[in-house]
Design an enzyme around this catalytic site. Sequence first.
Site, PDB file in Angstrom:
ATOM      1  N   ALA A   6       0.829  -1.190   0.010  1.00  0.00           N
ATOM      2  CA  ALA A   6      -0.384  -0.106   0.001  1.00  0.00           C
ATOM      3  C   ALA A   6       0.891   1.045   0.175  1.00  0.00           C
ATOM      4  O   ALA A   6       1.975   1.115   0.798  1.00  0.00           O
ATOM      5  CB  ALA A   6      -0.781  -0.320   1.453  1.00  0.00           C
ATOM      6  N   ASP A   7       0.502   2.480  -0.924  1.00  0.00           N
ATOM      7  CA  ASP A   7       1.047   3.124  -0.639  1.00  0.00           C
ATOM      8  C   ASP A   7       0.967   4.347  -0.225  1.00  0.00           C
ATOM      9  O   ASP A   7      -0.171   4.262   0.659  1.00  0.00           O
ATOM     10  CB  ASP A   7       1.465   3.834  -1.893  1.00  0.00           C
ATOM     11  CG  ASP A   7       0.818   4.533  -3.129  1.00  0.00           C
ATOM     12  OD1 ASP A   7       1.172   4.670  -4.410  1.00  0.00           O
ATOM     13  OD2 ASP A   7      -0.680   4.901  -2.836  1.00  0.00           O
ATOM     14  N   SER A   8       1.134   5.843  -0.212  1.00  0.00           N
ATOM     15  CA  SER A   8       0.534   6.563   1.059  1.00  0.00           C
ATOM     16  C   SER A   8      -0.951   6.813   0.627  1.00  0.00           C
ATOM     17  O   SER A   8      -1.810   7.471   1.402  1.00  0.00           O
ATOM     18  CB  SER A   8       1.395   7.800   1.178  1.00  0.00           C
ATOM     19  OG  SER A   8       1.926   8.571  -0.318  1.00  0.00           O
TER      20      SER A   8
END
Lengths: 310, 139
Positions: B89-91
Amino acid sequence: MLSFQRSFSVSPSLQLPSPMETHLWFVVPDEFKSVSLLNQYMELLSPCEKENVLSMRGEQLQKQALLARTLVRTTIARYQINNRVVDPRSLKFKRNVHGKPELEWESDGGQCPSPLRFNISHTSSLIACGVTVNSSIGIDIEEKQRKIKNNILAFARRYFSLHEVEHLSAISDSEVQRQEFVKLWTLKEAYVKALGRGFSAAPFKTFTICIKNGFRRGFDHADDLESGAPEVVVESSDHPERLTNNWQFGLFELVSSHYAAVCMEKDKTSDAGMSVPIRLNVRKTIPFVEDECISGTDAVVPIAGLIEQF
Amino acid sequence: MASVSATCPRFQPLFSHSNKTGRAPGLKLVSVGWAKFTGFPSLKASRFRVSCSAKPETVEKVIEIVRKQLALKPETVLTSETEFVELGADSLDTVEIVMTLEEEFDINVEEESSQNITSVQEVADLIEKLVQQKAQGES
């Protein structure tokens, strides 16, 4: 040292970036299919990094995590410091007090600490690492086609500043709005990452990023600069007096598929009021196999900010 | 989980009945929320209300939202212990997930709290805490 040179082709060492220069290196995960090459990369990682790679859920994510660490290590190792070849495996990393990853450079016998600064960003389709000298840097990459699951304006009202919400609300075409949202996101992320103080030190709502239409400021601009390139400005929403004009931004399209934002500290020796362009060098790489310089081609298309490619 | 969903249709009439009488105001808030999004009747919700860590239903809902946001393959195993970093998961994903959860559970997550969340269990616990705080605030 000898075995290192035999196992890996030593890339020609590069000059360190000059002030106001960003060197951007990137990999495209889909181009990496050779298991033996990936195993070679695995050997470059620290035990802790290997553990992190293996804890990722699924092969694709493991590959991306591996490529990210490989990219950081091999990129930094390219820049010869004090005429010594750097083994990517020997590099040590630490986090600053706020958690931002940094190069740990052991000074022995009077060696100066590394002036190299870096920042990394990943998407599943492209992983990039930006390198500067003596300038804090933040980068963010997003797929141009990235779909936002939530309603864009609801999201913006929740997380962005008032001015940014107004800017997005004024866009009637939903596809253009989505694109502007993604561009704004990458610029905000790049800024927070450049600040290096963590998300909570600069919550997105507390600052505004504004892309102003290009105008001449009355200074002499070099002929080869993009005339009228939209300027990117950041302002603090809740502390208007806070210094923000020491940050320079660049936003561009990368290989037609991604938006890339770079934020770096302005060179301290130049006038605070003057806008000096970011000198940008972009290279696609398959570490130990090949590098391709793509700056100045249609694979790098500036969108905003003063950018001079070389 | 298959056995749980099989019992849902049986409880449906019971849920709508208790909602109309409005017998337990605090419970009503939670039960309306549950019914709207998970189809779980109020009776089930009341039974779990006293536990300290998040209800399995909350964990399941978090997992469902995370799966959708990250477009995970069905074979990717997700448990309450799963950490978001492991899922890539990225930001932007994380912020979208938080926002979706805020809408699903009708709560407000402070940015500082979301900083410390690393796993599914932690998110679920935080949600429960905020839902309860909200219910207490309103009763």
